[in-house]
Design an enzyme around this catalytic site. Structure first.
Site, PDB file in Angstrom:
ATOM      1  N   LYS A  57      20.994  -2.995  49.455  1.00 46.45           N
ATOM      2  CA  LYS A  57      20.204  -1.760  49.419  1.00 46.45           C
ATOM      3  C   LYS A  57      18.721  -2.052  49.153  1.00 46.45           C
ATOM      4  CE  LYS A  57      23.877   1.421  47.955  1.00 46.45           C
ATOM      5  NZ  LYS A  57      24.992   0.461  47.744  1.00 46.45           N
TER       6      LYS A  57
ATOM      7  N   HIS B 175      19.360   3.295  50.235  1.00 49.77           N
ATOM      8  CA  HIS B 175      20.697   3.800  49.891  1.00 49.77           C
ATOM      9  C   HIS B 175      21.121   4.833  50.926  1.00 49.77           C
ATOM     10  CE1 HIS B 175      24.213   4.941  47.923  1.00 49.77           C
ATOM     11  NE2 HIS B 175      23.749   5.403  46.767  1.00 49.77           N
TER      12      HIS B 175
ATOM     13  N   HIS C 176      27.059  -2.570  44.680  1.00 53.32           N
ATOM     14  CA  HIS C 176      26.565  -1.203  44.926  1.00 53.32           C
ATOM     15  C   HIS C 176      25.079  -1.129  44.602  1.00 53.32           C
ATOM     16  CE1 HIS C 176      26.695   3.107  45.409  1.00 53.32           C
ATOM     17  NE2 HIS C 176      26.233   3.297  44.187  1.00 53.32           N
TER      18      HIS C 176
ATOM     19  N   PHE D 256      28.260   9.786  42.772  1.00 50.23           N
ATOM     20  CA  PHE D 256      28.173  10.919  41.856  1.00 50.23           C
ATOM     21  C   PHE D 256      29.558  11.560  41.724  1.00 50.23           C
ATOM     22  CE2 PHE D 256      23.401  12.228  42.393  1.00 50.23           C
ATOM     23  CZ  PHE D 256      23.036  11.049  41.772  1.00 50.23           C
TER      24      PHE D 256
ATOM     25  N   CYS E  13      28.567   8.803  47.189  1.00 48.89           N
ATOM     26  CA  CYS E  13      28.132   7.501  47.711  1.00 48.89           C
ATOM     27  C   CYS E  13      29.262   6.493  47.834  1.00 48.89           C
ATOM     28  CB  CYS E  13      27.022   6.937  46.822  1.00 48.89           C
ATOM     29  SG  CYS E  13      25.643   8.094  46.645  1.00 48.89           S
TER      30      CYS E  13
ATOM     31  N   GLU F 134      27.657  -2.086  36.643  1.00 49.81           N
ATOM     32  CA  GLU F 134      28.479  -2.785  37.634  1.00 49.81           C
ATOM     33  C   GLU F 134      28.726  -4.234  37.216  1.00 49.81           C
ATOM     34  OE1 GLU F 134      28.542  -3.586  42.474  1.00 49.81           O
ATOM     35  OE2 GLU F 134      26.772  -2.673  41.534  1.00 49.81           O
TER      36      GLU F 134
END
Length: 420
Positions: free
Chosen positions: A342, A347, A310, A408, A170, A321
């Site tokens: 998002k 996403h 994010h 990931f 991502c 974050e």
């Protein structure tokens, strides 16, 4: 050309997303706080625990010629649509070499995808099993390659300085843009078309993400399912689409009289080395990426007025974050308007960094931060100035903005832009 450390600017933007088929409609949807998430109507969705997604607003079949579309995976279709819009928006009227605007050898393309042509791969395997070898499309391999979107964009604009495809889950789209900035800064290219794309709305990825408890199962309220920073958040909502920008050396842009959206300051990159899917809970890897950004640019914390977070709507990731921002910027975080777009787009995996860069650049250009929707009860650990409910004006003067993307594998990428 051996020039190094050149100033890089954004001269074109393009997008196709769950909120709209182009940049203008996507931006309008973001400012309005409109959700692009809805129920999956496909028959195959009935068997899945997750039956919602943020599907593209305008199908590529309505835009691309059918003979071309048949040879492209949806991820490449999205990338091509967004890239063509960005290319035209930058003021280019033909591909490189067909006019004097840019030489092909000075033009690059960097388009990322986290998964690549997964729908082509799975669909053609079904064809093989059900209809036999002879019915498998001869276009299958060039369609399923992860570099297919970048290759097709490169062909569209005649890029010869290099065509690249970073793959970092991502964080892929953001890493592509960071790589493109470096191509220009170090003199490899004068212009680079860069961004990210993804098309993974298919039963297998949805089943897999669902079984690992990463996705929201709020099937009864699709538009409220993506809810970053809310105490009841239960996972991300899968989206699809692409975001692409045109980056250019400031000198090259000035020579041709191009409009400039923002200065692209650079990137900060790190890796958590913590877990294949879980973020490092204290945000230490993200903090290192932020410090890496500060070490390699002239960015000051006091300049940062906006952060496109994010924030996927997962319990652990959203908080990590913010912890990282606090570790690096301290009380300066209090004057950073934090948006989690998002909550509206879902996403987009490898496409997220591209679409969110478009949103970040427009926030700087228009001096307005999009809202984060669906926050009914703000998590007390979300210790930041989250823009909630409606869009918010940003300060005048010279300001900067960050776009954060994490993936990931522990990939962390932070992009920085400054107003012009």
């Amino acid at each position: 050309m051996n020039a190094t450390n050149r100033t890089v600017v954004v001269t074109g933007i393009g997008a196709t997303t769950p909120l709209g088929g182009d940049t203008a409609s996507t931006w309008e949807g973001l400012l309005a706080g409109r959700s692009g998430v809805g129920p999956l109507q496909q028959e195959w969705a009935e068997q899945l625990p997750v039956r919602i997604a943020a599907q593209i607003a305008v199908d590529p079949s309505e835009i691309l010629p059918r003979p071309l579309a048949r040879k492209l995976d949806r991820s490449a279709q999205f990338a091509l649509i967004a890239a063509k819009e960005a290319w035209a928006d930058a003021g280019f009227t033909a591909k490189a070499g067909e006019d004097a605007a840019v030489a092909p050898e000075r033009l690059g393309a960097v388009i990322a995808s986290g998964i690549g042509g997964v729908t082509t791969l799975l669909d053609q395997y079904d064809v093989l099993r059900e209809k036999g070898v002879r019915r498998v499309s001869p276009h299958t391999v060039p369609m399923l390659m992860p570099n297919s979107p970048s290759a097709n964009v490169g062909l569209e604009v005649n890029a010869r300085a290099g065509v690249h495809t970073p793959v970092s889950a991502c964080a892929s789209g953001a890493e592509a843009i960071g790589y493109a900035i470096e191509m220009i800064r170090t003199g490899r290219a004068d212009v680079v078309v860069a961004g990210g794309t993804e098309a993974a709305i298919h039963p297998l990825p949805i089943a897999a993400f669902g079984n690992m408890m990463a996705m929201s199962k709020n099937n009864d309220d699709p538009q409220g399912a993506s809810r970053p920073y809310d105490v009841a958040r239960d996972g991300f909502v899968l989206g699809e689409g692409a975001g692409v920008i045109v980056l250019e050396s400031a000198e090259h842009a000035a020579r041709r009289g191009a409009k400039v959206y923002a200065e692209a300051l650079g990137q900060g990159i790190s890796a958590d080395s913590h877990h294949i899917t879980q973020p490092e809970p204290e945000g230490n890897g993200i903090a290192y990426a932020l410090r890496n950004l500060l070490d390699h640019t002239d960015l000051k914390a006091s300049e940062i007025a906006h952060v496109n977070a994010h924030a996927t709507s997962t319990p652990q990731g959203d908080v990590a974050e913010i912890k990282a921002l606090r570790k690096v910027f301290g009380d300066d975080v209090d004057h950073m308007a934090l948006s989690a777009t998002k909550s509206m787009t879902g996403h987009l995996l490898g496409g997220a960094g591209g679409v969110e860069t478009v949103a970040t650049v427009l926030a700087l250009k228009n001096r307005i931060a999009p809202p984060t929707i669906n926050i009914e009860n703000l998590d007390p650990e979300a210790d930041a100035d989250v823009v909630r409910g409606e869009a918010r004006a940003l300060p005048e003067g010279t300001i900067a903005a960050l776009n954060n993307s994490f993936g990931f594998g522990g990939h962390n990428v932070v992009l920085a832009f400054r107003s012009v």
